[in-house]
Design a protein around this motif. Structure first.
Motif, mmCIF file in Angstrom:
data_model
loop_
_atom_site.group_PDB
_atom_site.id
_atom_site.type_symbol
_atom_site.label_atom_id
_atom_site.label_comp_id
_atom_site.label_asym_id
_atom_site.label_seq_id
_atom_site.Cartn_x
_atom_site.Cartn_y
_atom_site.Cartn_z
ATOM 1 N N SER A 1 66.454 38.217 20.283
ATOM 2 C CA SER A 1 67.144 38.162 21.574
ATOM 3 C C SER A 1 68.357 39.091 21.588
ATOM 4 C CB SER A 1 67.579 36.718 21.862
ATOM 5 O OG SER A 1 68.358 36.662 23.019
ATOM 6 N N GLY B 1 62.757 34.383 28.386
ATOM 7 C CA GLY B 1 61.982 33.705 27.346
ATOM 8 C C GLY B 1 60.589 33.349 27.817
ATOM 9 N N LYS C 1 73.541 33.029 25.134
ATOM 10 C CA LYS C 1 72.331 33.352 24.371
ATOM 11 C C LYS C 1 71.811 32.110 23.655
ATOM 12 C CE LYS C 1 71.447 37.858 24.583
ATOM 13 N NZ LYS C 1 70.116 38.401 24.859
ATOM 14 N N GLY D 1 70.494 29.352 26.220
ATOM 15 C CA GLY D 1 69.234 29.724 26.862
ATOM 16 C C GLY D 1 68.057 29.692 25.907
ATOM 17 N N THR D 2 68.240 30.266 24.712
ATOM 18 C CA THR D 2 67.147 30.269 23.722
ATOM 19 C C THR D 2 66.862 28.857 23.228
ATOM 20 O OG1 THR D 2 67.981 32.444 23.040
ATOM 21 C CG2 THR D 2 66.296 31.441 21.666
ATOM 22 N N GLU E 1 68.322 34.068 29.764
ATOM 23 C CA GLU E 1 67.521 33.923 28.550
ATOM 24 C C GLU E 1 66.311 33.027 28.783
ATOM 25 O OE1 GLU E 1 67.713 35.407 25.481
ATOM 26 O OE2 GLU E 1 69.057 36.642 26.669
ATOM 27 N N GLU F 1 68.467 43.564 22.595
ATOM 28 C CA GLU F 1 69.436 43.990 23.597
ATOM 29 C C GLU F 1 70.328 45.113 23.057
ATOM 30 O OE1 GLU F 1 70.629 41.372 27.070
ATOM 31 O OE2 GLU F 1 72.043 40.910 25.483
#
Length: 292
Positions: free
Chosen positions: A92, A35, A119, A122-123, A31, A96
């Motif tokens: 995100s 990103g 998720k 990472g975001t 991510e 997907e």
């Protein structure tokens, strides 16, 4: 997807339990890379850096503590950060699912909790880096040139921004889990942002106006805890010494939140919000996974 497979994380012959942490770590790493390959991240970063420098100039006109100028700075952050978190987080997952990536991942022995946690982590890292770039630059200018921010005010604004991002990013993953495509995610994200950030005062006035007087304070406090934007806003106002502007309905609560225990209550509520929303997102994703 190929990147994950290349890293060996998606080896379907490994036990699921062993993969949980590795999968979450791999999802978070993926991510972060995706990103910063997205134009969205750099657009938000440029906007936030510009905004933080503008806030620095605005804050220069303040005499310290909570003032009208400080309130304007806080409101600008309150408008931008939840919208950034809602759009990046919901897209995100929704993108997907729309492109078939989630259906492919569902065939691998990766836990849904690991997927959602990765998720989120990472975001969250992408958003915190964006905020750190903006606040870091304005803090450096303040330290070297303008002396606008005191250390305590600077830390309070950082804490306020981080808590807003964590709360609304958790909410955005739930929106992503409920959405089948980007269009649904965009519509729901904007609607939630409008309700919690812009429409909340009108909603509170409408609801409280229909209640008996004795019910007003407990219902008002309950509604505050149900909205992370409102809770974060009141926390910052009180910590900056502006609790008196909130009105008599908040006096008892202002006294509590002004104490060190108030910070613990605020952080605890934010944590509960995050855990509940991430758990609900994972539950919804797991239910849909069983029907893939």
């Amino acid at each position: 997807m190929a990147r994950l497979s290349k890293a060996g994380v998606m080896n379907k012959h490994q036990p699921e339990d062993f993969l949980s942490l590795r999968a979450a770590s791999a999802m978070a790493s993926r991510e972060i890379k995706l990103g910063f390959r997205s134009a969205w991240a750099y657009s938000f970063m440029a906007l936030f850096v510009l905004l933080s420098l503008a806030l620095l100039l605005i804050q220069q006109q303040s005499s310290g503590g909570y003032t009208g100028t400080t309130g304007a700075v806080m409101n600008l952050l309150l408008y931008l950060l939840p919208l950034m978190a809602l759009l990046l987080g919901s897209f995100s997952i929704a993108a997907e699912r729309e492109e078939g990536g989630w259906q492919l991942l569902s065939t691998y022995p990766i836990s849904t909790c690991g997927y959602v946690t990765g998720k989120f982590a990472g975001t969250l890292a992408v958003l915190l880096i964006i905020v750190a770039a903006g606040f870091g630059l304005s803090g450096l200018v303040s330290f070297l040139v303008t002396q606008t921010y005191t250390f305590s005010t600077y830390i309070l604004f950082l804490t306020f921004s981080a808590c807003l991002i964590v709360s609304f990013l958790s909410l955005s993953l739930l929106i992503g889990a409920l959405s089948s495509n980007r269009w649904q995610a965009l519509t729901l994200s904007v609607a939630v942002w409008f309700l919690l950030v812009l429409g909340w005062p009108t909603l509170i006035i409408a609801v409280l106006g229909m209640l008996p007087y004795l019910w007003i304070k407990p219902v008002l406090m309950t509604l505050v805890f149900l909205n992370p934007a409102e809770l974060s806003r009141l926390f910052l106002v009180i910590k900056l010494g502006g609790g008196a502007v909130l009105g008599p309905e908040y006096y008892k609560w202002v006294g509590l939140m002004a104490q060190p225990e108030g910070t613990l209550i605020f952080l605890s509520v934010s944590t509960v919000w995050m855990v509940l929303l991430l758990g609900l997102s994972a539950w919804i994703m797991q239910r849909r996974r069983t029907h893939v």
